[in-house]
Design an enzyme around this catalytic site. Structure first.
Site, short mmCIF file in Angstrom:
data_model
loop_
_atom_site.label_atom_id
_atom_site.label_comp_id
_atom_site.label_asym_id
_atom_site.label_seq_id
_atom_site.Cartn_x
_atom_site.Cartn_y
_atom_site.Cartn_z
N HIS A 92 1.07 -1.17 -0.05
CA HIS A 92 0.01 -0.09 0.22
C HIS A 92 0.83 1.20 0.09
CE1 HIS A 92 -3.05 2.69 1.13
NE2 HIS A 92 -4.19 1.91 0.85
N ASP B 85 -8.03 -5.11 0.09
CA ASP B 85 -8.57 -6.09 -0.73
C ASP B 85 -8.06 -7.77 -0.84
OD1 ASP B 85 -9.68 -4.17 -2.51
OD2 ASP B 85 -7.59 -3.51 -3.17
N1 ACO Z 1 4.20 -7.89 -4.58
C1 ACO Z 1 5.40 -7.82 -4.76
N2 ACO Z 1 6.23 -6.85 -4.59
C2 ACO Z 1 5.65 -5.82 -4.38
C3 ACO Z 1 4.27 -5.35 -4.14
C4 ACO Z 1 3.51 -6.70 -4.18
N3 ACO Z 1 2.30 -6.61 -4.14
N4 ACO Z 1 3.98 -4.18 -3.93
C5 ACO Z 1 4.83 -3.65 -3.97
N5 ACO Z 1 6.10 -4.36 -4.25
C6 ACO Z 1 7.59 -3.91 -4.30
C7 ACO Z 1 7.70 -3.26 -5.54
O1 ACO Z 1 8.16 -4.16 -6.65
C8 ACO Z 1 9.08 -2.42 -4.98
O2 ACO Z 1 10.17 -3.30 -4.84
P1 ACO Z 1 11.66 -2.77 -5.32
O3 ACO Z 1 11.72 -1.40 -4.14
O4 ACO Z 1 12.65 -3.75 -5.32
O5 ACO Z 1 11.31 -2.24 -6.83
C9 ACO Z 1 8.78 -1.96 -3.65
O6 ACO Z 1 7.91 -3.05 -3.26
C10 ACO Z 1 7.88 -0.62 -3.50
O7 ACO Z 1 6.79 -0.75 -4.31
P2 ACO Z 1 5.93 0.38 -5.25
O8 ACO Z 1 5.25 -0.18 -6.30
O9 ACO Z 1 7.05 1.46 -5.44
O10 ACO Z 1 5.09 0.80 -3.90
P3 ACO Z 1 3.76 1.74 -4.70
O11 ACO Z 1 3.52 2.56 -3.19
O12 ACO Z 1 4.19 2.76 -5.32
O13 ACO Z 1 2.55 1.05 -4.58
C11 ACO Z 1 0.85 -0.43 -4.60
C12 ACO Z 1 1.65 0.49 -4.01
C13 ACO Z 1 0.29 -0.09 -6.10
C14 ACO Z 1 -0.59 -0.52 -3.74
C15 ACO Z 1 1.49 -1.79 -4.74
O14 ACO Z 1 1.84 -2.59 -3.52
C16 ACO Z 1 0.79 -2.93 -5.50
O15 ACO Z 1 1.03 -3.06 -6.84
N6 ACO Z 1 0.10 -3.70 -4.67
C17 ACO Z 1 -0.72 -4.72 -5.30
C18 ACO Z 1 -1.82 -4.19 -5.83
C19 ACO Z 1 -2.78 -3.93 -4.72
O16 ACO Z 1 -3.28 -4.79 -4.03
N7 ACO Z 1 -3.35 -2.87 -5.00
C20 ACO Z 1 -4.51 -2.34 -3.80
C21 ACO Z 1 -4.16 -1.23 -3.06
S1 ACO Z 1 -5.10 -0.86 -1.72
C22 ACO Z 1 -6.42 0.06 -2.79
O17 ACO Z 1 -6.24 0.53 -3.59
C23 ACO Z 1 -7.77 -0.16 -2.11
#
Ligand code: ACO
Length: 427
Positions: A306, A363
């Site tokens: 998140h 979620d």
């Molecule tokens: N699975 C695996 N790795 C992940 C995940 C995940 N779900 N989420 C983040 N990471 C990793 C990224 O690859 C990144 O790794 P790195 O530093 O080695 O490059 C690091 O964690 C940081 O991730 P970001 O994508 O920069 O985090 P951001 O804050 O931009 O994204 C988000 C947040 C979009 C929610 C992301 O965690 C994600 O895609 N999660 C899965 C989708 C999801 O569940 N979305 C619902 C969010 S809640 C809502 O909207 C109600």
């Protein structure tokens, strides 16, 4: 702490006011920086940008705190319900008994869709996603009530209570109408004694015999809606505020928010979680291979991570136990629930997820409950939208009553510099 900070660029100092929030959050006010220094700030994805001052919802992502108007989400989940929380979000205070009763009546009396909106839903291409239908139907609903969607203020603010009750009443009807029409069915007649969630479940799955609805199921749905009701400046709410800042009415602003919510990284994640769990199940994996591929960047563990929470999402904690109760009440055995539990257990012990502070979000478990209730996967995001509607409406109201100017970010241009047009024959 001082209420001023100094930014030094080269040999020039620029004093910046410090804004302090009621929860002791600190922000540098850079609103005059460009005028004073010709510099703007750069913050890709707005992760470090406060776009407004708001008094609706507080989140402390490090501590896993979520509060609507100062009340903890866990206390509201235990003691309140969705419609009461809607009034809390709209007006800032817990409502009186008579206010709640009047609101329930108003919402319920406005749940029947105008004939034009029903025809519009029926005329959309059959392949349209339920979120596409919802966005279009909200615009049509505004069109059916021109006095509530004038695009002028204060007129739209004065009719806010009526517009909000209409939207809350109509969204479940839009969702049910589309679901039933796609199956060549009609919505059964309304039962006078049904509450908000019972009525929705009846419209979706009931029949003219009016069999009773298990309170454990309607209560679980009410809880899901309440937990989704607001989440401060997320992607769809910021979209709603952006549209509202231009003076658009609540129906148009919510239609835009619905489009923003649709994406798989936002509200679409609850659908993506079920898809992921089903794929893991059919591959015969208990979740461990999937965790490995997520760590290698080959897949993403949907329902995890998140932008704001770097701790357990408090809503996921509540939903996890609600999930167990709802599945027991429904008598459903869910193999994908076991996979979800395995994934959670493994991820929470794994260095990759620990280092990046990735925890289950709202979620992760909601889709499993919705699937057990019988909702088709492509409707999950619509259910999120029903829950989030009061949040969007509250933010619309905040902008419409307190917003100062149109929202309009700047950019750092990185394209071609000025060049002359090349005639067609010379390219
Ligand atoms: N699975 C695996 N790795 C992940 C995940 C995940 N779900 N989420 C983040 N990471 C990793 C990224 O690859 C990144 O790794 P790195 O530093 O080695 O490059 C690091 O964690 C940081 O991730 P970001 O994508 O920069 O985090 P951001 O804050 O931009 O994204 C988000 C947040 C979009 C929610 C992301 O965690 C994600 O895609 N999660 C899965 C989708 C999801 O569940 N979305 C619902 C969010 S809640 C809502 O909207 C109600």
């Amino acid at each position: 702490m001082s209420n001023q900070a100094n930014l030094t660029i080269g040999d020039q100092a620029f004093p910046l006011n410090v804004i302090v929030g009621t929860e002791d959050e600190h922000a540098l006010d850079i609103s005059t920086l460009r005028k004073d220094s010709k510099f703007i700030t750069y913050d890709d994805g707005y992760g470090n940008t406060g776009s407004c001052e708001s008094s609706i919802t507080f989140i402390d992502g490090d501590k896993g705190i979520l509060r609507y108007r100062g009340f903890d989400i866990s206390e509201l989940a235990e003691k309140s319900n969705f419609l009461e929380s809607c009034l809390l979000l709209f007006n800032g205070e817990l409502p009186t008994t008579s206010a709640i009763e009047n609101f329930k009546l108003q919402v319920s009396s406005m749940s029947a869709l105008p004939a034009d909106v029903e025809s519009m839903i029926e005329s959309m291409p059959s392949t349209t996603h339920p979120m596409g239908i919802l966005g279009a139907a909200l615009q049509a609903l505004g069109g059916s009530f021109p006095k509530l969607s004038t695009n002028t203020r204060p007129a739209d603010v004065e009719s806010f209570d009526e517009a909000a009750a209409l939207i809350l009443g109509a969204i479940p009807s839009i969702a049910a109408k589309h679901y039933r029409s796609s199956r060549n069915e009609s919505i059964p007649s309304r039962r006078g004694n049904h509450n908000y969630c019972e009525n929705f479940l009846h419209m979706m799955f009931g029949n003219e015999d009016g069999q009773s609805i298990d309170p454990a199921v309607s209560n679980a749905l009410d809880l899901i809606f309440l937990l989704h009701a607001d989440h401060e400046q997320n992607c769809s709410t910021s979209t709603c505020r952006m549209i509202a800042s231009g003076g658009a009415n609540a129906f148009a602003s919510l239609a835009g928010a619905v489009s923003a919510l649709w994406g798989p990284l936002h509200g679409g994640a609850n659908m993506a979680v079920i898809k992921m769990l089903n794929e893991i199940h059919s591959a015969g994996d208990d979740g461990s291979q999937f965790i490995q591929s997520a760590k290698e960047g080959k897949s993403r563990l949907m329902g995890f991570g998140h932008r704001v929470y770097r701790n357990y999402d408090p809503r996921a904690k509540i939903l996890k136990s609600a999930c167990d109760q709802a599945l027991t009440a429904l008598g459903v055995e869910s193999p994908i629930l076991d996979i979800a539990r395995n994934l959670e257990r493994s991820a929470l012990q794994d260095e990759y997820f620990i280092q990046r502070k990735l925890y289950p979000n709202v979620d992760f478990y909601s889709g499993i409950i919705l699937q057990a209730m019988g909702f088709p996967t492509d409707m999950f995001t619509v259910l999120f939208a029903i829950g989030r509607a009061p949040g969007w409406l509250s933010h619309w109201k905040e902008i419409a009553t307190h917003g100062k100017r149109i929202h309009r970010p700047r950019q750092i241009y990185q394209g071609s510099i000025h060049r002359p047009y090349i005639e067609l024959g010379n390219r």
